[in-house]
Design an enzyme around this catalytic site. Structure first.
Site, PDB file in Angstrom:
ATOM      1  N   LEU A  11     -25.769  35.887  17.316  1.00 13.92           N
ATOM      2  CA  LEU A  11     -24.428  35.542  16.860  1.00 13.92           C
ATOM      3  C   LEU A  11     -24.264  34.040  17.082  1.00 13.92           C
ATOM      4  O   LEU A  11     -24.398  33.558  18.213  1.00 13.92           O
ATOM      5  CB  LEU A  11     -23.393  36.335  17.659  1.00 13.92           C
ATOM      6  CG  LEU A  11     -21.990  36.285  17.065  1.00 13.92           C
ATOM      7  CD1 LEU A  11     -21.943  37.015  15.728  1.00 13.92           C
ATOM      8  CD2 LEU A  11     -20.985  36.921  18.029  1.00 13.92           C
ATOM      9  N   GLY A  38     -29.914  33.525  13.871  1.00 20.11           N
ATOM     10  CA  GLY A  38     -31.228  34.009  14.294  1.00 20.11           C
ATOM     11  C   GLY A  38     -32.156  33.960  13.093  1.00 20.11           C
ATOM     12  O   GLY A  38     -31.769  34.351  11.988  1.00 20.11           O
ATOM     13  N   GLY A  40     -34.732  35.713  12.188  1.00 16.22           N
ATOM     14  CA  GLY A  40     -35.032  36.985  11.536  1.00 16.22           C
ATOM     15  C   GLY A  40     -33.921  37.360  10.581  1.00 16.22           C
ATOM     16  O   GLY A  40     -34.156  37.719   9.417  1.00 16.22           O
ATOM     17  N   ASN A 182     -42.765  23.205   9.035  1.00 16.04           N
ATOM     18  CA  ASN A 182     -42.223  21.904   8.650  1.00 16.04           C
ATOM     19  C   ASN A 182     -43.229  20.827   9.071  1.00 16.04           C
ATOM     20  O   ASN A 182     -44.294  21.134   9.629  1.00 16.04           O
ATOM     21  CB  ASN A 182     -40.812  21.690   9.206  1.00 16.04           C
ATOM     22  CG  ASN A 182     -40.773  21.586  10.734  1.00 16.04           C
ATOM     23  OD1 ASN A 182     -41.799  21.350  11.383  1.00 16.04           O
ATOM     24  ND2 ASN A 182     -39.599  21.762  11.301  1.00 16.04           N
ATOM     25  N   THR A 206     -43.066  22.111   4.598  1.00  9.42           N
ATOM     26  CA  THR A 206     -41.798  21.596   4.074  1.00  9.42           C
ATOM     27  C   THR A 206     -41.556  20.203   4.651  1.00  9.42           C
ATOM     28  O   THR A 206     -41.876  19.927   5.812  1.00  9.42           O
ATOM     29  CB  THR A 206     -40.615  22.529   4.396  1.00  9.42           C
ATOM     30  OG1 THR A 206     -40.465  22.631   5.810  1.00  9.42           O
ATOM     31  CG2 THR A 206     -40.815  23.908   3.798  1.00  9.42           C
ATOM     32  N   GLY A 211     -39.320  17.269  -0.113  1.00 12.58           N
ATOM     33  CA  GLY A 211     -39.886  18.412  -0.835  1.00 12.58           C
ATOM     34  C   GLY A 211     -40.838  19.246  -0.005  1.00 12.58           C
ATOM     35  O   GLY A 211     -40.628  19.438   1.195  1.00 12.58           O
ATOM     36  N   THR A 234     -28.938  22.795   8.637  1.00 12.49           N
ATOM     37  CA  THR A 234     -29.349  23.939   9.445  1.00 12.49           C
ATOM     38  C   THR A 234     -29.722  25.131   8.559  1.00 12.49           C
ATOM     39  O   THR A 234     -28.971  25.495   7.659  1.00 12.49           O
ATOM     40  CB  THR A 234     -28.176  24.401  10.355  1.00 12.49           C
ATOM     41  OG1 THR A 234     -27.507  23.265  10.827  1.00 12.49           O
ATOM     42  CG2 THR A 234     -28.686  25.223  11.517  1.00 12.49           C
ATOM     43  N   ASP A 238     -35.414  28.333   6.662  1.00 13.62           N
ATOM     44  CA  ASP A 238     -35.397  29.798   6.519  1.00 13.62           C
ATOM     45  C   ASP A 238     -35.028  30.196   5.095  1.00 13.62           C
ATOM     46  O   ASP A 238     -35.618  31.108   4.512  1.00 13.62           O
ATOM     47  CB  ASP A 238     -34.392  30.423   7.502  1.00 13.62           C
ATOM     48  CG  ASP A 238     -34.881  30.350   8.943  1.00 13.62           C
ATOM     49  OD1 ASP A 238     -36.104  30.306   9.150  1.00 13.62           O
ATOM     50  OD2 ASP A 238     -34.027  30.325   9.842  1.00 13.62           O
ATOM     51  N   THR A 271     -28.034  25.269   0.148  1.00 16.36           N
ATOM     52  CA  THR A 271     -27.767  25.452   1.581  1.00 16.36           C
ATOM     53  C   THR A 271     -27.403  24.141   2.275  1.00 16.36           C
ATOM     54  O   THR A 271     -26.455  24.099   3.069  1.00 16.36           O
ATOM     55  CB  THR A 271     -29.015  26.074   2.243  1.00 16.36           C
ATOM     56  OG1 THR A 271     -29.207  27.365   1.676  1.00 16.36           O
ATOM     57  CG2 THR A 271     -28.856  26.205   3.730  1.00 16.36           C
TER      58      THR A 271
HETATM   59  P1  ATP Z   1     -34.381  23.611   9.469  1.00 14.12           P
HETATM   60  O1  ATP Z   1     -35.092  23.644  10.802  1.00 14.12           O
HETATM   61  O2  ATP Z   1     -33.234  22.646   9.389  1.00 14.12           O
HETATM   62  O3  ATP Z   1     -34.036  24.961   8.946  1.00 14.12           O
HETATM   63  P2  ATP Z   1     -36.975  22.845   8.504  1.00 14.12           P
HETATM   64  O4  ATP Z   1     -37.319  21.692   9.372  1.00 14.12           O
HETATM   65  O5  ATP Z   1     -37.642  24.151   8.790  1.00 14.12           O
HETATM   66  O6  ATP Z   1     -35.414  23.037   8.406  1.00 14.12           O
HETATM   67  P3  ATP Z   1     -37.102  21.176   6.138  1.00 14.12           P
HETATM   68  O7  ATP Z   1     -38.459  20.654   5.791  1.00 14.12           O
HETATM   69  O8  ATP Z   1     -36.149  20.246   6.776  1.00 14.12           O
HETATM   70  O9  ATP Z   1     -37.309  22.512   6.967  1.00 14.12           O
HETATM   71  O10 ATP Z   1     -36.396  21.720   4.806  1.00 14.12           O
HETATM   72  C1  ATP Z   1     -36.853  22.834   4.064  1.00 14.12           C
HETATM   73  C2  ATP Z   1     -36.599  22.605   2.596  1.00 14.12           C
HETATM   74  O11 ATP Z   1     -35.172  22.437   2.403  1.00 14.12           O
HETATM   75  C3  ATP Z   1     -37.234  21.351   2.011  1.00 14.12           C
HETATM   76  O12 ATP Z   1     -38.565  21.576   1.594  1.00 14.12           O
HETATM   77  C4  ATP Z   1     -36.286  21.034   0.852  1.00 14.12           C
HETATM   78  O13 ATP Z   1     -36.619  21.808  -0.287  1.00 14.12           O
HETATM   79  C5  ATP Z   1     -34.930  21.471   1.394  1.00 14.12           C
HETATM   80  N1  ATP Z   1     -34.253  20.303   1.985  1.00 14.12           N
HETATM   81  C6  ATP Z   1     -34.190  19.942   3.294  1.00 14.12           C
HETATM   82  N2  ATP Z   1     -33.534  18.769   3.450  1.00 14.12           N
HETATM   83  C7  ATP Z   1     -33.157  18.391   2.204  1.00 14.12           C
HETATM   84  C8  ATP Z   1     -32.476  17.259   1.668  1.00 14.12           C
HETATM   85  N3  ATP Z   1     -32.056  16.267   2.453  1.00 14.12           N
HETATM   86  N4  ATP Z   1     -32.279  17.207   0.336  1.00 14.12           N
HETATM   87  C9  ATP Z   1     -32.699  18.201  -0.502  1.00 14.12           C
HETATM   88  N5  ATP Z   1     -33.380  19.285  -0.065  1.00 14.12           N
HETATM   89  C10 ATP Z   1     -33.611  19.381   1.263  1.00 14.12           C
END
Ligand code: ATP
Length: 291
Positions: A11, A38, A40, A182, A206, A211, A234, A238, A271
């Site tokens: 939560l 979370g 999951g 990431n 990611t 991208g 945030t 996921d 998102t």
């Molecule tokens: P988080 O931990 O915040 O959930 P993460 O670190 O696992 O994210 P990121 O690489 O930051 O993953 O982002 C995942 C995807 O979300 C990216 O590949 C992209 O497609 C999209 N994204 C993230 N930030 C941006 C941004 N500033 N503009 C457009 N798309 C974004």
């Protein structure tokens, strides 16, 4: 093809403050929102909203937060495989967000840690060849490995976002079809090429606003992000992973392709342009038009 998501449910409780408190300081805050969280839950909700038959198994405690969490989950298009724990607190993230966007997060993991190997593997009792097992980094390494081995015994496909990273993942690579990380996680694991060499079918890296990269035996393809007015990133990871898997599953594919990552980038762009995690994810109607 169904998705079995086995992971954590929490939560999320967000408190808005003017500035983050110093150690020892008491301050006033405003209760922002309470909602699903979370990793999951995040991934299961996105798969479900995309139209994939999704079974979520995430341990929930026997307290007031658990009641709220179950009620919120019942409003989402996922089938909850109940794992209700007596005498264990429901996992919670206390998110303190300052006016300048800075935040502090405290996350508990008693419930996720209490998920035993036998209970977890039991969730796959009626899983079939071609179904997907979708995991994150919140379960113990022992339970994660047992789940992956059980999935492979059933000829399931397997995907993981190993976040938060724990030491010892390398032993799991031969059991994984898809690993999504990431940039920081990829670096900590020695790079996508090293993960592929160790036996993973495909690695998606990611790169935030830059991208993503799809790497497999055929090579590496860069997929651009979709530009967005950033409000809160945030949960972008996921949303991205779950949408990429949903696109793959709904087209009956066993491997990710550029189309899956393009749709995932479009969903993640929605998102990041809204506040919150699950609350910011595309609705079923929005993801339906993207897919
Ligand atoms: P988080 O931990 O915040 O959930 P993460 O670190 O696992 O994210 P990121 O690489 O930051 O993953 O982002 C995942 C995807 O979300 C990216 O590949 C992209 O497609 C999209 N994204 C993230 N930030 C941006 C941004 N500033 N503009 C457009 N798309 C974004």
């Amino acid at each position: 093809m169904r998705a079995f998501v086995i992971g954590n449910a929490a939560l999320d409780e967000i408190f808005e403050v003017d500035a983050l408190p110093r150690p020892g300081q008491s301050i006033f805050g405003r209760t922002g929102t309470r909602g699903l969280g979370g990793k999951g839950v995040n991934q299961a909700v996105m798969l479900g909203r995309a139209g994939v038959t999704t079974i979520l198994a995430a341990p929930i405690g026997d307290d007031a937060r658990g009641v709220t969490l179950r009620a919120a989950l019942d409003r989402e298009p996922v089938r909850r495989h109940p794992i209700d724990l007596d005498g264990v607190a429901t996992d919670t993230s206390i998110i303190v967000r300052a006016a300048d966007g800075d935040n502090t997060i405290i996350t508990t993991r008693e419930a996720a840690s209490a998920l035993g190997t036998e209970t977890a593997v039991g969730v796959l009792a009626d899983a079939e060849a071609g179904d997907w097992l979708v995991l994150q980094g919140n379960l113990s390494l022992e339970t994660t490995e047992a789940l992956l081995a059980a999935a492979k015994d059933r000829d399931m496909l397997t995907a993981i976002n190993p976040s938060p990273l724990q030491p010892g993942y390398a032993a799991l690579w031969p059991l994984l079809d898809v690993v999504v990380v990431n940039e920081g996680e990829a670096e900590a694991l020695g790079g996508a090429a090293a993960v592929l060499r160790a036996g993973v079918g495909q690695v998606v890296t990611t790169l935030g606003g830059a991208g993503s990269l799809l790497s497999d035996a055929a090579g590496s393809y860069a997929i651009p992000a979709v530009s967005a007015d950033i409000v809160d990133t945030t949960g972008a990871g996921d949303c991205f992973m779950a949408t990429a898997l949903a696109s793959t599953i709904l087209r009956g594919r066993r491997t990710l392709d550029e189309q899956a990552l393009e749709v995932a980038a479009a969903a993640a762009a929605i998102t990041v342009s809204r506040s919150g995690t699950v609350a910011a994810f595309p609705t079923a109607a929005e993801i339906g038009t993207l897919l």
